[in-house]
Write an enzyme that holds these catalytic residues in place. Structure first.
Site: not given
Lengths: 73, 478
Positions: B82, B155, B179
């Site tokens: 990420k 996310s 997330s």
């Protein structure tokens, strides 16, 4: 003796809190921006007020740390 | 040498194929780079592809394997991270204009650990801006490979999409209110939020210091355990890191799943979960029930209180973290990110402190529940992937609710308590959208939670599925 319930006008509180953003933090919040922020700020203050009004005394906060530190003493 | 379908490959299978000489790290890396080039133009799961760096690391692993060196289960395994996890010399944007040109000088602790294990970094993955629930228009959404008309969640959206589409073998995500687990559920992969303190957050952009977790996202539970072993461990540079705590994937095998007691919070299922999704979750619970000792109904602490505590910690901590940029370049944030950060700046300190006081009580209440049950089972999200057109509200059983409220109500409790929680695929809706089951447990019993999830995965006996967008175009390498 029981303490009287706290009366919370979250709308008025939200307006006051938003007014602090420019002088306190230097954030760019004009009247239009304040109007945009108001519903979310009011919602958050309602969450906070509910916690503050119902939290018992003599309870120490839990801050960052291993979960074992969180157990009530 | 037999052909290997890289799109359906797992970390465990790749490791075995390396050892048996059926596959090389370099060949596998090239195959993923090819898939990224062919499919990610549409999916948008990668922000940066580090092809040259990946080839160099894969070549080294290939040469060392040929010479008889093997550094373990992650050796030569192509992964992606990420884009809020610092990577030395590689742009780390947090999918925000604020950090669009940031190039860290050092790796995050988790990146260092994986590099030391011989893992191959394919690149950096798309996400919601600064992990705060909004797509920044400069980066656009990572599209759900099961239906590009539906959200991939967030996310850690790019992490889930890349794993689901077979563009890497595993990914790292972060989880502050769900997330990792929500995008994992919506994209049909496994996502694990470890116990707070088990995995270092050093070098990972903070959203909320006391709620943030770094964790693995993979195609199987076993892979999640393998990847978790690679990143778990004490780090003195992370103030929240827990000393003397480790995780070993092999510990899953020592869990006697047949002796586990499972708790189901049925009141939450009744009140906050879509009916079709609830039916699929109930079926999965029945499948799990056949593998464990007992299943009983439990009452969780008030979800309204849990939500208030999450918000009164998340909003002000995020606002504090972002003050420098909020003051100087607020226009660079997506409008809703800016709104949340500015609103968070208004929270009185007393509310923040009271949230931490109530947090102590909630952790104790969950500990009492865990005196009766070992694992809690509930959905990973209240609905399957929502339409991309939904921006502020979602509809659950005909009732409209704020998106943030509706989602965090299900996953946020385990960020507040810091307990481990995994999302594992448990079925799909009539529309073909994946559904995830969430299993949560006691602090530092990640192996118990994962062992139960693995049992469900095996009981379902569902073959690993590829999303329709990429299923008929998977590449075979020999």
């Amino acid at each position: 003796m029981t303490d009287p319930p706290i009366s919370t006008d979250t709308y008025a509180a939200s307006r006051l809190m938003i007014e602090t953003l420019a002088p306190l933090y230097g954030l760019k919040v004009d009247a239009m921006r304040a109007a945009e922020l108001q519903p979310l700020v009011e919602k958050l203050l309602r969450h906070g007020a509910q916690l503050t009004q119902s939290t018992p005394p003599d309870l120490e906060p839990y801050f960052v740390g291993p979960p074992s530190r969180a157990r009530a003493t | 040498m037999s052909a290997v379908d890289v799109a359906a490959l797992t970390i465990a299978e790749a490791g075995a194929a390396f050892r048996e000489g059926r596959l090389s790290p370099l060949g596998l890396t090239e195959a993923y780079l090819d898939r990224i080039q062919r499919f990610d133009g549409e999916l948008n799961s990668f922000i940066t592809v580090t092809a040259d760096q990946a080839r160099a690391a894969a070549q080294l692993a290939t040469d060392e394997l040929a010479a008889g060196t093997n550094r373990g289960a992650l050796y030569g395994i192509p992964l992606a991270y990420k884009d809020l996890i610092a990577t030395a010399g590689v742009r780390t944007t947090s999918a925000s204009r604020i950090h669009a040109n940031r190039i860290p000088r050092t790796d995050a602790t988790v990146v260092k650990a994986l590099a030391a294990s011989g893992a191959v970094m394919l690149g950096k993955l798309n996400m919601l801006e600064c992990a705060y629930g909004v797509v920044h228009p400069d980066f656009g959404p990572a599209l759900n490979p099961w239906s590009t008309a539906h959200s991939s969640g967030g996310s850690s959206s790019g992490s889930a999409v890349a794993v689901a589409a077979g563009l890497c073998l595993g990914a790292l995500g972060t989880d502050t209110g769900g997330s990792i687990r929500i995008p994992a559920a919506w994209c049909g992969v496994v996502g694990h939020k470890p116990t707070y303190g088990l995995v270092s957050r050093h070098g990972v952009d903070a959203l909320s210091w006391s709620l943030d977790h770094v964790g693995p996202m993979t195609r199987t539970v076993q892979d999640a355990a393998i990847l978790l072993e690679g990143i778990a461990g004490y780090d003195p540079r992370d103030p929240g890191s827990a000393p003397n705590r480790h995780f070993r994937a092999a510990d899953l095998d020592r869990v006697e799943v047949k002796r586990l007691r499972v708790g189901v919070p049925r009141a939450l299922l009744d009140s906050a979960v879509d009916r079709e999704l609830r039916g699929l979750v109930e079926q999965a619970i029945e499948q799990l029930a056949a593998q464990v000792a007992t299943v009983e109904t439990v009452d969780l602490p008030s979800s309204a209180e849990l939500l208030s505590v999450e918000y009164m910690i998340l909003y002000p901590e995020a606002a504090a973290e972002h003050q420098p940029w909020l003051r100087t370049q607020p226009e660079d944030y997506a409008p809703l990110t800016r709104e949340r950060l500015e609103a968070g700046s208004t929270i009185p300190a007393i509310h923040y402190i009271d949230a931490h006081r109530r947090r102590r009580v909630l952790i104790e209440q969950f500990a009492q529940i865990h005196e009766r049950v070992d694992v809690l089972v509930l959905p990973s999200a209240p609905i399957a992937a929502m339409p991309l057109s939904a921006t502020t509200e979602l509809t659950i059983n005909g009732e409209r609710t704020d998106i943030f409220d509706g989602l965090i109500r299900i996953t946020g409790p385990f960020n507040v308590t810091g307990a481990p929680a995994v999302s594992v695929p448990c079925g799909e809706t009539a529309d073909g959208l994946p559904v995830g089951l969430q299993l949560a447990g006691r602090h530092f019993e990640d192996h118990v939670v994962l062992a139960a999830a693995r049992e469900l995965e095996h009981a379902r006996a569902a073959a690993l599925q590829l999303p329709p967008l990429v299923v008929d175009r998977s590449l075979e390498v020999a």
